[in-house]
Design an enzyme around this catalytic site. Structure first.
Site, PDB file in Angstrom:
ATOM      1  N   ASP A 138       0.815  -1.221   0.000  1.00 48.23           N
ATOM      2  CA  ASP A 138       0.000   0.000   0.000  1.00 48.23           C
ATOM      3  C   ASP A 138       0.850   1.272   0.000  1.00 48.23           C
ATOM      4  O   ASP A 138       2.082   1.216   0.000  1.00 48.23           O
ATOM      5  CB  ASP A 138      -0.954  -0.059   1.203  1.00 48.23           C
ATOM      6  CG  ASP A 138      -2.309   0.534   0.896  1.00 48.23           C
ATOM      7  OD1 ASP A 138      -2.407   1.342  -0.026  1.00 48.23           O
ATOM      8  OD2 ASP A 138      -3.278   0.192   1.602  1.00 48.23           O
ATOM      9  N   GLU A 193       0.304   9.863  -9.422  1.00 49.86           N
ATOM     10  CA  GLU A 193       1.669  10.130  -9.924  1.00 49.86           C
ATOM     11  C   GLU A 193       1.988   9.389 -11.224  1.00 49.86           C
ATOM     12  O   GLU A 193       3.096   8.874 -11.386  1.00 49.86           O
ATOM     13  CB  GLU A 193       2.707   9.788  -8.846  1.00 49.86           C
ATOM     14  CG  GLU A 193       2.560  10.670  -7.611  1.00 49.86           C
ATOM     15  CD  GLU A 193       3.234  10.098  -6.383  1.00 49.86           C
ATOM     16  OE1 GLU A 193       4.385  10.440  -6.156  1.00 49.86           O
ATOM     17  OE2 GLU A 193       2.599   9.305  -5.662  1.00 49.86           O
ATOM     18  N   ASP A 239     -10.150   3.653  -3.737  1.00 49.49           N
ATOM     19  CA  ASP A 239     -10.767   2.469  -3.122  1.00 49.49           C
ATOM     20  C   ASP A 239     -12.211   2.299  -3.587  1.00 49.49           C
ATOM     21  O   ASP A 239     -12.962   3.267  -3.658  1.00 49.49           O
ATOM     22  CB  ASP A 239     -10.772   2.595  -1.591  1.00 49.49           C
ATOM     23  CG  ASP A 239      -9.400   2.311  -0.991  1.00 49.49           C
ATOM     24  OD1 ASP A 239      -8.419   2.253  -1.744  1.00 49.49           O
ATOM     25  OD2 ASP A 239      -9.335   2.156   0.242  1.00 49.49           O
ATOM     26  N   TRP A 291      -2.970   3.317  -6.090  1.00 53.54           N
ATOM     27  CA  TRP A 291      -4.188   4.138  -6.246  1.00 53.54           C
ATOM     28  C   TRP A 291      -4.236   4.993  -7.506  1.00 53.54           C
ATOM     29  O   TRP A 291      -5.039   5.940  -7.605  1.00 53.54           O
ATOM     30  CB  TRP A 291      -4.414   5.072  -5.035  1.00 53.54           C
ATOM     31  CG  TRP A 291      -4.237   4.475  -3.701  1.00 53.54           C
ATOM     32  CD1 TRP A 291      -4.519   3.197  -3.327  1.00 53.54           C
ATOM     33  CD2 TRP A 291      -3.732   5.128  -2.524  1.00 53.54           C
ATOM     34  NE1 TRP A 291      -4.234   3.017  -1.995  1.00 53.54           N
ATOM     35  CE2 TRP A 291      -3.747   4.175  -1.478  1.00 53.54           C
ATOM     36  CE3 TRP A 291      -3.275   6.422  -2.253  1.00 53.54           C
ATOM     37  CZ2 TRP A 291      -3.315   4.474  -0.189  1.00 53.54           C
ATOM     38  CZ3 TRP A 291      -2.853   6.727  -0.969  1.00 53.54           C
ATOM     39  CH2 TRP A 291      -2.872   5.760   0.055  1.00 53.54           C
ATOM     40  N   GLY A 292      -3.362   4.737  -8.472  1.00 53.62           N
ATOM     41  CA  GLY A 292      -3.453   5.471  -9.737  1.00 53.62           C
ATOM     42  C   GLY A 292      -2.922   6.891  -9.694  1.00 53.62           C
ATOM     43  O   GLY A 292      -3.235   7.689 -10.568  1.00 53.62           O
TER      44      GLY A 292
HETATM   45  C1  GLA Z   1      -5.979   1.285   1.439  1.00 60.63           C
HETATM   46  C2  GLA Z   1      -6.128   0.320   0.276  1.00 60.63           C
HETATM   47  C3  GLA Z   1      -7.257  -0.661   0.553  1.00 60.63           C
HETATM   48  C4  GLA Z   1      -6.978  -1.410   1.857  1.00 60.63           C
HETATM   49  C5  GLA Z   1      -6.742  -0.422   3.000  1.00 60.63           C
HETATM   50  C6  GLA Z   1      -6.237  -1.114   4.238  1.00 60.63           C
HETATM   51  O1  GLA Z   1      -7.078   2.122   1.560  1.00 60.63           O
HETATM   52  O2  GLA Z   1      -6.349   1.008  -0.926  1.00 60.63           O
HETATM   53  O3  GLA Z   1      -7.411  -1.570  -0.512  1.00 60.63           O
HETATM   54  O4  GLA Z   1      -5.877  -2.256   1.689  1.00 60.63           O
HETATM   55  O5  GLA Z   1      -5.784   0.571   2.654  1.00 60.63           O
HETATM   56  O6  GLA Z   1      -6.011  -0.227   5.294  1.00 60.63           O
END
Ligand code: GLA
Length: 381
Positions: free
Chosen positions: A130, A168, A187, A165-166
């Site tokens: 992450d 940068e 998310d 998360w897409g």
């Molecule tokens: C981020 C990720 C999620 C999940 C949470 C866990 O938000 O994008 O997919 O793994 O953290 O805390």
């Protein structure tokens, strides 16, 4: 590795986050592993069982090691991985490139090689990595290169799932890190709005090629507004919407990670998630991106076309509008003119029926938030 690729096609599996949030433990993982076999998920291709955030203690031990929370995993992680492996599944775990994970547990920043060695020791086959609590001084691509290298240094086959998360312009550089997948969106939540937003954001951003795939996040199909995760749980979707969601993730070449409780999922969810024709589209060995064809007069509807192996195509009709619509696709727009003397032999992937040969155009009626998807071969008309 003898020239073997870790992810020739998008990985498939189950992830604890969407439904179980921080309520994870050994018992949940064992019973979920059992269900992956009993419900036919493993034989459909779902191989990775992934424990997401909240598995560790809040602090490292005296030797700087990550420690599984003894209340959740009293016998440690190796026992859990062994159980998962004994079922013929692969074991996945969660980490983070910052100093803390998103839920506040220790991150791997400046511990990358130590943690990678630990993961390999426990028998981890997949690391979701992450993007929270990153030190501002180190660019994202360096942090992902670092863990990719740490994992490669272990000598174990560990899929590196960058959860970036897409941001940068990750789609431009992630392949260069060696990652096998990368989260390319925000998310997901268990709502049609979230499915729609994520799908639309990816139409021009697909990075689908053997070896590395854009990950549109864990599936919400089958959650129906349930689960213990306040960040994901959002009132749920209709069956039609879950079907469209799964077809979009399949067409767009995302990893397919189930997020509902598979132990108690209804039969209709199981049937959708194990649909062999849809899985074949997602797992097509050529891993080609889709292109979009606009539908005249329907701004909220579009067609996606994905070339497949064996000279075939998948053609999906998607209606994001609020009313049922007849959507016309002129074959001229996909390269098949009338003078070619050819048409398309269609197989309906949702009803599992041969539809015969069609020439010139196709105009299915598509429900609001619904879809149609056909596997097509080119034939003489
Ligand atoms: C981020 C990720 C999620 C999940 C949470 C866990 O938000 O994008 O997919 O793994 O953290 O805390």
């Amino acid at each position: 590795m003898n020239g073997r690729m870790l992810c020739p096609v998008p990985p498939m599996g189950w992830n604890s986050w969407n439904t179980f949030y921080n309520q994870i433990n050994e018992e949940l993982i064992r019973t979920t592993a059992d269900a992956m076999l009993e419900k036919g998920l493993l034989s459909a291709g779902y191989r990775y069982l992934i424990v997401d955030d909240c598995w560790a203690l809040k602090e490292r031990d005296a030797r700087g090691r990550l420690t599984p929370d003894p209340e959740k995993f009293p016998r440690g992680m190796k026992v859990v991985a062994d159980y998962v492996h004994a079922k013929g599944l692969k074991f996945g775990l969660y980490g983070c490139c910052g100093v803390r994970t998103c839920a506040g547990f220790p991150g791997s920043f400046e511990h990358e090689f130590q943690d990678a060695a630990q993961f390999a020791d426990w028998g981890v086959d997949y690391l979701k990595y992450d993007n929270c609590h990153r030190p501002g001084s180190v660019p994202s691509h360096i942090l992902y290169r670092r863990m990719a290298m740490a994992l490669r240094s272990t000598g174990r086959d560990i899929v590196f799932a960058a959860c970036q998360w897409g941001t940068e312009n990750v789609h431009e550089w992630i392949r260069s890190t060696g990652a096998q997948t990368f989260r390319s969106t925000v998310d997901i939540q268990d709502s049609w709005k979230s499915i729609e937003t994520i799908a639309l954001s990816q139409l021009d951003r697909q990075v689908s090629a053997p070896g590395c795939f854009h990950d549109m996040d864990i599936l919400v199909a089958g959650m129906y507004g349930g689960g213990m995760n306040p960040e994901t749980s959002m009132g749920g979707c209709t069956d039609e919407e879950y079907r469209t969601h799964f077809v979009l993730w399949a067409m767009l070449g995302s990893p397919l990670m189930i997020g509902c409780d598979i132990r108690t999922m209804p039969e209709k969810t199981r049937t959708l998630l194990t649909n062999p024709a849809l899985i074949a589209v997602n797992q097509d060995p050529e891993c080609r991106s889709c292109y979009k064809v606009a539908v005249y007069g329907h701004p909220d509807a579009f067609v996606l076309v994905k070339p497949l192996c064996n000279g075939e195509y998948a053609i999906g009709f998607f209606n994001f509008g609020e009313a049922s619509t007849s959507m016309t696709l002129n074959f001229w727009d996909i390269g098949l003119s009338v003078v070619s003397g050819h048409g398309l032999r269609l197989y309906d992937c949702l009803t599992n029926q041969d539809m015969g040969t069609v020439t010139e155009l196709l105009a299915p009626e598509v429900a609001a938030h619904g879809c149609k998807i056909y596997r097509c071969g080119i034939v003489k008309a």
